[in-house]
Write an enzyme that holds these catalytic residues in place. Structure first.
Site, PDB file in Angstrom:
ATOM      1  NE  ARG A 172      -3.912   0.466   1.915  1.00  0.00           N
ATOM      2  CZ  ARG A 172      -5.147   0.500   2.418  1.00  0.00           C
ATOM      3  NH1 ARG A 172      -5.393   1.169   3.518  1.00  0.00           N
ATOM      4  NH2 ARG A 172      -6.137  -0.136   1.832  1.00  0.00           N
ATOM      5  CG  HIS A 181      -8.283  -0.023  -3.017  1.00  0.00           C
ATOM      6  ND1 HIS A 181      -7.482  -1.090  -2.655  1.00  0.00           N
ATOM      7  CD2 HIS A 181      -8.994   0.311  -1.898  1.00  0.00           C
ATOM      8  CE1 HIS A 181      -7.696  -1.386  -1.383  1.00  0.00           C
ATOM      9  NE2 HIS A 181      -8.601  -0.559  -0.897  1.00  0.00           N
ATOM     10  CD  GLN A 207     -12.977  -2.008  -1.233  1.00  0.00           C
ATOM     11  OE1 GLN A 207     -12.248  -1.994  -0.256  1.00  0.00           O
ATOM     12  NE2 GLN A 207     -14.205  -2.511  -1.191  1.00  0.00           N
ATOM     13  CG  ASP A 216     -13.602   6.062  -1.224  1.00  0.00           C
ATOM     14  OD1 ASP A 216     -13.574   5.883   0.016  1.00  0.00           O
ATOM     15  OD2 ASP A 216     -12.558   6.085  -1.921  1.00  0.00           O
ATOM     16  CB  CYS A 252     -14.125   0.995  -0.398  1.00  0.00           C
ATOM     17  SG  CYS A 252     -13.716   2.736  -0.195  1.00  0.00           S
ATOM     18  NE  ARG A 260     -10.417  -5.553   0.102  1.00  0.00           N
ATOM     19  CZ  ARG A 260      -9.596  -4.572   0.479  1.00  0.00           C
ATOM     20  NH1 ARG A 260     -10.083  -3.461   0.988  1.00  0.00           N
ATOM     21  NH2 ARG A 260      -8.290  -4.691   0.297  1.00  0.00           N
TER      22      ARG A 260
HETATM   23  N1   CP Z   1     -11.324  -0.441   2.047  1.00  0.00           N
HETATM   24  C1   CP Z   1     -10.070  -0.456   2.534  1.00  0.00           C
HETATM   25  O1   CP Z   1      -9.095  -0.625   1.824  1.00  0.00           O
HETATM   26  O2   CP Z   1     -10.001  -0.289   3.877  1.00  0.00           O
HETATM   27  P1   CP Z   1      -8.645  -0.099   4.722  1.00  0.00           P
HETATM   28  O3   CP Z   1      -8.077   1.221   4.297  1.00  0.00           O
HETATM   29  O4   CP Z   1      -9.070  -0.127   6.148  1.00  0.00           O
HETATM   30  O5   CP Z   1      -7.714  -1.212   4.380  1.00  0.00           O
HETATM   31  N1  NVA Z   2      -9.981   6.467  -1.508  1.00  0.00           N
HETATM   32  C1  NVA Z   2      -9.601   6.074  -0.170  1.00  0.00           C
HETATM   33  C2  NVA Z   2      -9.825   4.611  -0.006  1.00  0.00           C
HETATM   34  C3  NVA Z   2      -9.463   4.055   1.329  1.00  0.00           C
HETATM   35  C4  NVA Z   2      -9.688   2.582   1.405  1.00  0.00           C
HETATM   36  C5  NVA Z   2      -8.153   6.453   0.094  1.00  0.00           C
HETATM   37  O1  NVA Z   2      -7.313   6.315  -0.811  1.00  0.00           O
HETATM   38  O2  NVA Z   2      -7.855   6.904   1.198  1.00  0.00           O
END
Ligand code: CP
Ligand code: NVA
Length: 306
Positions: free
Chosen positions: A104, A131, A134, A222, A262, A290
């Site tokens: 990430r 993502h 997701q 989101d 999400c 997930r």
């Molecule tokens: N939806 C998602 O990726 O959640 P987290 O940021 O908690 O991993």
């Molecule tokens: N769009 C959000 C998603 C988090 C799961 C972010 O990037 O923070």
């Protein structure tokens, strides 16, 4: 057996058949966990997180455990990607101990650079651009709700961000008609729209969410401010206010419409408590999925299913 797909940095690393295979196995193994193979038996899997996570870390760790492996969670201050040493060197070293690397990251290109120097699969656990894990869980949830996805309609209301981009590719590859309703200046990138349309996807962009949602099968939103964009939060609160998914917008959508997010969610901002905690919401099912989708994805990338 080989998946012939080495990494998952964005959903369109897959094609429709491969995506369907992953979802089929995710559903089958959810119903029958005893059938899950153990391609990671005795092997490690490195999980690098530059940003916080609830779902992604826990679901990916449990997916790895389910496949017989050992997840190694690595915090940014430990490795210092591109500060303590280049991301490529970190990847080369981790590939010596681990059968896959997942990350990430703030900058998507870090994952591309890591993937370019190692043979083991590299999985995007969220970047500034995408993502994909997701989106797999989103499709799994929609399959559970509706069965066949071909011709289903999903309206994404909000920021044209990483989650929206991956949803666009996932929709294009699974026959979902996607409508994206974003405030001016916060739309999906033209490049993403063109790439998704190139895959055969139907993507419409409708500025007014109340014009976008009537009759849709699902409304998805989101956060207004993604991780890494916190300095824009004030301006975004103003721009996104008309895009809140509330009881009025869900009423405009119709009683058939499911609600997806999400997560994490900010009640009172992009969604009201009444909607996310109400009968149309499938967000907890979506969150649980997930793990099921990650397990099938990893098994696929390791060649256990094809
Ligand atoms: N939806 C998602 O990726 O959640 P987290 O940021 O908690 O991993
Ligand atoms: N769009 C959000 C998603 C988090 C799961 C972010 O990037 O923070």
């Amino acid at each position: 057996m080989s998946s012939a797909v080495s990494d998952l940095l964005e959903v369109d690393d897959l094609d429709p058949a491969r995506l369907a295979t992953i979802l089929d196995h995710a559903l089958a193994w959810k119903a029958d966990p005893g059938a899950v193979p153990k391609p990671l038996a005795g092997l490690g899997a490195a999980l690098l997180f530059e940003k916080p996570s609830t779902r992604t870390r826990a679901s990916t760790e449990m997916a790895i455990v389910g496949l017989g492996g050992h997840p190694i969670y690595i915090r940014p201050e430990e490795v210092g990607l591109d500060t303590r040493e280049p991301a490529e060197d970190v990847a080369r070293i981790l590939a010596g101990y681990c059968a896959l690397i997942a990350g990430r990251v703030f900058d998507h290109s870090v994952l591309e650079r890591m993937a370019s120097v190692v043979e083991v699969p590299v999985i995007n656990l969220l970047s500034d651009r995408a993502h994909p894990c997701q989106a797999l869980a989103d499709l799994l949830t929609l399959r559970e709700c509706f069965g066949d996805l071909e011709g289903r309609r999903v309206v994404y209301v909000g920021d044209g961000n990483n989650v929206a981009a991956s949803l666009a590719f996932a929709s294009a590859l699974s026959g979902i008609d996607l409508v994206v309703s974003s405030p001016p200046g916060y739309e999906l990138d033209d490049e993403v729209v063109a790439r998704a349309r190139n895959l055969g996807g139907t993507i419409d962009q409708i500025v007014d969410p109340y014009e976008a949602v009537p009759g849709t099968d699902a409304v998805y939103t989101d956060v207004w401010t993604s991780m890494g964009a916190e300095q824009e939060a004030g301006a975004r609160q103003v721009a996104f206010a008309p895009y809140q998914v509330n009881a009025a917008l869900m009423a405009a959508a119709g009683s058939q419409a499911k609600f997806l997010h999400c997560l994490p969610a900010h009640r009172g901002e992009e969604v009201t408590a009444e909607v996310i905690d109400g009968p149309a919401s499938v967000v907890w099912q979506q969150g649980a999925n997930r793990m099921d989708s990650a397990r099938a994805l990893i098994a696929f990338l390791l060649g256990s299913i094809g």
